[in-house]
Design a protein around this motif. Structure first.
Motif, PDB file in Angstrom:
ATOM      1  N   GLY A 165      -2.929 -26.831 100.596  1.00 45.75           N
ATOM      2  CA  GLY A 165      -1.908 -26.801  99.392  1.00 45.75           C
ATOM      3  C   GLY A 165      -2.414 -26.517  98.081  1.00 45.75           C
ATOM      4  N   ILE A 166      -3.648 -27.113  97.759  1.00 46.41           N
ATOM      5  CA  ILE A 166      -4.201 -26.511  96.435  1.00 46.41           C
ATOM      6  C   ILE A 166      -4.586 -25.210  96.517  1.00 46.41           C
ATOM      7  CG2 ILE A 166      -6.366 -27.003  94.928  1.00 46.41           C
ATOM      8  CD1 ILE A 166      -6.177 -29.812  95.810  1.00 46.41           C
ATOM      9  N   TRP A 167      -5.295 -24.843  97.609  1.00 44.34           N
ATOM     10  CA  TRP A 167      -5.798 -23.236  97.903  1.00 44.34           C
ATOM     11  C   TRP A 167      -4.661 -22.359  97.843  1.00 44.34           C
ATOM     12  CZ3 TRP A 167      -4.946 -20.269 102.298  1.00 44.34           C
ATOM     13  CH2 TRP A 167      -5.551 -19.040 102.391  1.00 44.34           C
ATOM     14  N   ASN A 168      -3.521 -22.784  98.214  1.00 47.00           N
ATOM     15  CA  ASN A 168      -2.183 -21.933  98.463  1.00 47.00           C
ATOM     16  C   ASN A 168      -1.661 -21.598  97.072  1.00 47.00           C
ATOM     17  OD1 ASN A 168      -0.484 -20.496 100.314  1.00 47.00           O
ATOM     18  ND2 ASN A 168       0.941 -21.551  99.229  1.00 47.00           N
ATOM     19  N   ALA A 169      -2.083 -22.412  95.885  1.00 45.90           N
ATOM     20  CA  ALA A 169      -1.903 -21.986  94.539  1.00 45.90           C
ATOM     21  C   ALA A 169      -2.198 -20.454  94.108  1.00 45.90           C
ATOM     22  CB  ALA A 169      -2.476 -22.824  93.754  1.00 45.90           C
ATOM     23  N   HIS A 170      -2.762 -19.969  95.173  1.00 47.64           N
ATOM     24  CA  HIS A 170      -3.185 -18.511  94.778  1.00 47.64           C
ATOM     25  C   HIS A 170      -1.969 -17.680  94.708  1.00 47.64           C
ATOM     26  CE1 HIS A 170      -2.502 -17.818  99.214  1.00 47.64           C
ATOM     27  NE2 HIS A 170      -3.573 -18.395  99.422  1.00 47.64           N
ATOM     28  N   THR A 171      -1.107 -17.924  95.628  1.00 51.58           N
ATOM     29  CA  THR A 171       0.383 -17.316  95.698  1.00 51.58           C
ATOM     30  C   THR A 171       0.951 -17.402  94.538  1.00 51.58           C
ATOM     31  OG1 THR A 171       0.772 -17.814  98.079  1.00 51.58           O
ATOM     32  CG2 THR A 171       2.550 -17.144  96.653  1.00 51.58           C
ATOM     33  N   SER A 172       1.156 -18.330  93.669  1.00 51.85           N
ATOM     34  CA  SER A 172       1.621 -18.575  92.144  1.00 51.85           C
ATOM     35  C   SER A 172       0.945 -18.091  91.367  1.00 51.85           C
ATOM     36  CB  SER A 172       2.110 -20.119  92.028  1.00 51.85           C
ATOM     37  OG  SER A 172       3.098 -20.561  93.140  1.00 51.85           O
ATOM     38  N   VAL A 173      -0.446 -18.487  91.446  1.00 52.92           N
ATOM     39  CA  VAL A 173      -1.202 -17.879  90.191  1.00 52.92           C
ATOM     40  C   VAL A 173      -1.163 -16.376  90.346  1.00 52.92           C
ATOM     41  CG1 VAL A 173      -3.908 -17.647  89.834  1.00 52.92           C
ATOM     42  CG2 VAL A 173      -3.133 -19.818  90.516  1.00 52.92           C
ATOM     43  N   GLY A 174      -1.271 -15.788  91.540  1.00 49.52           N
ATOM     44  CA  GLY A 174      -1.199 -14.209  91.543  1.00 49.52           C
ATOM     45  C   GLY A 174       0.266 -13.764  90.946  1.00 49.52           C
ATOM     46  N   ASN A 175       1.280 -14.489  91.383  1.00 49.53           N
ATOM     47  CA  ASN A 175       2.418 -13.962  90.731  1.00 49.53           C
ATOM     48  C   ASN A 175       2.489 -14.033  89.254  1.00 49.53           C
ATOM     49  OD1 ASN A 175       3.303 -13.536  93.576  1.00 49.53           O
ATOM     50  ND2 ASN A 175       4.607 -15.588  93.552  1.00 49.53           N
ATOM     51  N   ILE A 176       1.805 -15.414  88.665  1.00 45.51           N
ATOM     52  CA  ILE A 176       1.845 -15.601  87.183  1.00 45.51           C
ATOM     53  C   ILE A 176       1.232 -14.419  86.761  1.00 45.51           C
ATOM     54  CG2 ILE A 176       1.087 -17.107  85.523  1.00 45.51           C
ATOM     55  CD1 ILE A 176       1.849 -19.330  87.516  1.00 45.51           C
ATOM     56  N   ALA A 177       0.024 -14.212  87.174  1.00 48.81           N
ATOM     57  CA  ALA A 177      -1.079 -13.176  86.676  1.00 48.81           C
ATOM     58  C   ALA A 177      -0.418 -11.733  86.733  1.00 48.81           C
ATOM     59  CB  ALA A 177      -2.406 -13.138  87.407  1.00 48.81           C
ATOM     60  N   GLY A 178       0.267 -11.647  87.845  1.00 53.07           N
ATOM     61  CA  GLY A 178       0.826 -10.181  88.072  1.00 53.07           C
ATOM     62  C   GLY A 178       2.151 -10.048  87.037  1.00 53.07           C
ATOM     63  N   SER A 179       2.782 -11.145  86.924  1.00 51.69           N
ATOM     64  CA  SER A 179       3.962 -11.027  85.833  1.00 51.69           C
ATOM     65  C   SER A 179       3.549 -10.885  84.325  1.00 51.69           C
ATOM     66  CB  SER A 179       4.606 -12.294  85.911  1.00 51.69           C
ATOM     67  OG  SER A 179       5.181 -12.697  87.062  1.00 51.69           O
ATOM     68  N   LEU A 180       2.384 -11.613  83.913  1.00 50.25           N
ATOM     69  CA  LEU A 180       1.948 -11.646  82.563  1.00 50.25           C
ATOM     70  C   LEU A 180       1.235 -10.385  82.308  1.00 50.25           C
ATOM     71  CD1 LEU A 180       0.523 -15.092  82.213  1.00 50.25           C
ATOM     72  CD2 LEU A 180       2.568 -14.236  81.345  1.00 50.25           C
ATOM     73  N   ILE A 181       0.485  -9.535  83.477  1.00 49.91           N
ATOM     74  CA  ILE A 181      -0.179  -8.353  83.298  1.00 49.91           C
ATOM     75  C   ILE A 181       0.804  -7.266  83.143  1.00 49.91           C
ATOM     76  CG2 ILE A 181      -1.786  -6.726  84.402  1.00 49.91           C
ATOM     77  CD1 ILE A 181      -3.253  -9.216  85.604  1.00 49.91           C
ATOM     78  N   ALA A 182       1.791  -7.346  84.187  1.00 50.00           N
ATOM     79  CA  ALA A 182       2.920  -6.228  84.246  1.00 50.00           C
ATOM     80  C   ALA A 182       3.685  -6.272  82.890  1.00 50.00           C
ATOM     81  CB  ALA A 182       3.559  -6.346  85.228  1.00 50.00           C
ATOM     82  N   SER A 183       4.076  -7.552  82.419  1.00 53.55           N
ATOM     83  CA  SER A 183       4.899  -7.621  80.950  1.00 53.55           C
ATOM     84  C   SER A 183       4.079  -7.030  80.009  1.00 53.55           C
ATOM     85  CB  SER A 183       5.148  -9.003  80.781  1.00 53.55           C
ATOM     86  OG  SER A 183       5.994  -9.507  81.889  1.00 53.55           O
ATOM     87  N   ALA A 184       2.666  -7.374  79.718  1.00 52.66           N
ATOM     88  CA  ALA A 184       1.734  -6.924  78.753  1.00 52.66           C
ATOM     89  C   ALA A 184       1.910  -5.563  78.766  1.00 52.66           C
ATOM     90  CB  ALA A 184       0.546  -7.668  78.889  1.00 52.66           C
ATOM     91  N   MET A 185       1.654  -4.604  79.725  1.00 51.82           N
ATOM     92  CA  MET A 185       1.470  -3.254  79.863  1.00 51.82           C
ATOM     93  C   MET A 185       2.771  -2.655  79.608  1.00 51.82           C
ATOM     94  SD  MET A 185      -1.913  -2.979  80.400  1.00 51.82           S
ATOM     95  CE  MET A 185      -2.018  -4.424  79.346  1.00 51.82           C
ATOM     96  N   LEU A 186       3.952  -3.087  79.683  1.00 49.47           N
ATOM     97  CA  LEU A 186       5.141  -2.380  79.583  1.00 49.47           C
ATOM     98  C   LEU A 186       5.219  -1.618  78.609  1.00 49.47           C
ATOM     99  CD1 LEU A 186       8.091  -4.930  81.015  1.00 49.47           C
ATOM    100  CD2 LEU A 186       7.011  -2.640  82.050  1.00 49.47           C
ATOM    101  N   GLY A 187       4.723  -2.060  77.483  1.00 49.82           N
ATOM    102  CA  GLY A 187       5.066  -1.213  76.158  1.00 49.82           C
ATOM    103  C   GLY A 187       4.321   0.012  75.934  1.00 49.82           C
TER     104      GLY A 187
END
Length: 520
Positions: A209-231
């Motif tokens: 359950g703790i290890w599976n946080a990778h799903t959400s961490v990956g989603n969050i990281a992907g969201s923040l990186i993609a959002s930061a790069m849009l401009g």
């Protein structure tokens, strides 16, 4: 003495380059628990990168297809973005800026085309999952995972290169997404199988359950990186995660130990049993199983017949339908929904949507811990799915009131939606892949994991596809579909829930029985 030294030298020569480097730094052999820590960290980062590359499409959707440019745009920009200015609008990338859209996705059928990209990616992903599990149980998982990660990174980057290549052909993006989906299918069976090789059933739900946080961490990281790069141009939103994933693929190749046997390390006495079916009986079963039987990988049909595989697989079909609809459409939904009478910018919508994944981290940990304490995976998963129904209703009905209310309800919804999804794809898959009916055979983990997650991925493909069409008419209808799916997911576990309840009642009676015995 000489023979012992030769054995140690041979074991050392078989170790991975990364492990040998750690051993050199420590000046002593790497312990079993250190190997376990390496497995947890490397597989966590590996699958987080899978989800980071998968998440970028949902962030870029509202940029490729800005449906309503005349909306009152509320831009709480979380990053200092450099805008690309325009003078005369042409189809050249030099004239592109946020708000223009990108052909062919900025037309009247843009939303449907984006939905078709999602279903193409996920359909190939689901199809490839079954084969990946089959191959994963029959080849070197480290090499298999490395190829999958580098391939995913390359084709994620190729999607982004469409920006600089000024590519407006829909079929280019379709083919790239399909091949990326095929490479993505290598990830989940591989990381779960490796983890199952190193960790037993005791506290498996909490650990995974703790290890599976990778799903959400990956989603969050992907969201923040993609959002930061849009401009800087939407292509960077794909290229940067793709490069990161390719780098992590090389890390996997250098340091990931697949199993204790292949790494030449022995289990510590106080460690959890490896790959348990039942904690106590596992070692006995393994001693009694002939070597040639243990080496034979379990077939696809045989894996389906393992008790519990089919119900959990079909439950995950509907659970992932809900989860992946949010994964691919939540930023788009937020940017096209008036919150407190105003609309958020694409970047802000992507950043706000990470609260769903933050809730998912807590949900996965809670579901794993509760199922460990109760020793009842089905009861836990079904309860979370039923709780997701009112959470979805309240988010749709009251999420527009304010940013605080929207974020809070999004967090709660993510907790109940991702909790059972995380539990089934991790602890449940590992449990069933080492089920006692296999009599100690360890060559079923990747296959069982692939069956369960592959079936779930079919639902993950259908959900975003339907959303692409239904949302054009009514988002309320989309949420009705999601609530119905959550209900069906829970109902598929009814037989297992009844069985677990009956077992609990029987255990309770057995524990009380001595109190009524008479001394003679």
């Amino acid at each position: 003495m000489g023979s012992a030294a030769e054995v140690l030298a041979e074991r050392s020569s078989n170790k991975l380059l990364g492990i040998r480097f750690l051993q050199y730094l420590k000046g002593s052999p790497v312990s079993y628990k250190t190997h376990q820590a390496i497995v947890l960290i490397v597989t966590f980062l590996a699958y987080a990168s899978y989800h980071a590359t998968r998440k970028t499409t949902s962030i870029v959707k509202s940029v490729l297809d800005p449906q309503s440019s005349s909306k009152n745009n509320l831009g709480f920009n979380f990053f200092p973005l450099r805008r690309l200015e325009v003078t005369n609008h042409t189809q050249s990338r030099l004239s592109w800026s946020l708000g223009d859209g990108w052909a062919p996705f900025n037309g009247s059928d843009g939303t449907s085309l984006l939905g078709e990209l999602d279903v193409a990616f996920l359909a190939v992903y689901a199809f490839g999952m079954y084969f990946s599990g089959h191959f994963g149980d029959r080849c070197n998982l480290r090499i298999f995972l490395t190829i999958g990660m580098i391939g995913t990174g390359v084709f994620t980057s190729l999607f982004g290169l469409g920006f600089w290549g000024n590519i407006h052909n829909f079929y280019y993006y379709l083919v790239v997404q399909m091949i990326a989906g095929l490479f993505q299918s290598t990830g989940w069976p591989s990381v779960v199988a490796v983890l199952g090789n190193w960790f037993g059933k005791r506290k498996r739900g909490l650990i995974m359950g703790i290890w599976n946080a990778h799903t959400s961490v990956g989603n969050i990281a992907g969201s923040l990186i993609a959002s930061a790069m849009l401009g800087y141009g939407w292509g960077w939103s794909f290229v940067v995660p793709g490069l990161i994933m390719s780098f992590l693929g090389l890390v996997v190749f250098l340091i990931l130990p697949v199993s204790p046997e292949s790494s030449g390390v022995e289990e510590d006495d106080d460690s959890c049993p490896k790959k348990s079916g039942d904690d106590v009986t596992e070692s006995l079963l393994r001693q009694e199983t002939p070597a040639e039987e243990k080496e034979k990988a379990v077939g696809f049909i045989e894996a389906w017949k393992i008790p519990g595989v089919a119900p959990f697989a079909f439950c995950l079909f509907f659970a992932k339908l809900v989860a992946y609809t949010f994964l691919y459409w939540l930023p788009f939904y937020v940017s096209h929904t008036a919150i407190d009478g105003k609309y958020l910018s694409s970047e802000t919508s992507g950043s706000l949507s990470t609260l769903f994944d933050v809730g998912g981290v807590l949900g996965g940990i809670l579901a794993g811990h509760i199922s460990d304490r109760l020793n009842a995976r089905a009861i836990t998963a079904a309860s979370f799915m039923y709780c997701a129904i009112p959470a979805l209703f309240f988010y749709r009905s009251y999420g527009h009131i304010s940013l605080l209310v929207n974020g809070s309800l999004m967090f709660v919804t993510g907790m109940f939606v991702n909790g059972p999804y995380a539990l089934i794809t991790t602890a449940v898959s590992a449990d069933l892949g080492t089920h006692k009916s296999l009599k100690g055979n360890s060559r079923a983990l990747a296959t069982v994991t692939a069956i369960i997650d592959g079936t779930g991925s079919i639902g993950a493909a259908i959900g975003p596809l339907l959303t692409g069409y239904i949302s054009a008419k009514s988002w309320s209808a989309v949420f009705t579909m999601l609530m119905g799916s959550a209900l069906i997911a829970g109902l598929f576990l009814t037989k297992l829930v009844v069985s677990e309840v009956a077992t609990k009642i029987e255990e309770s009676r057995s524990n009380r029985a001595p109190e009524f015995s008479l001394d003679v």
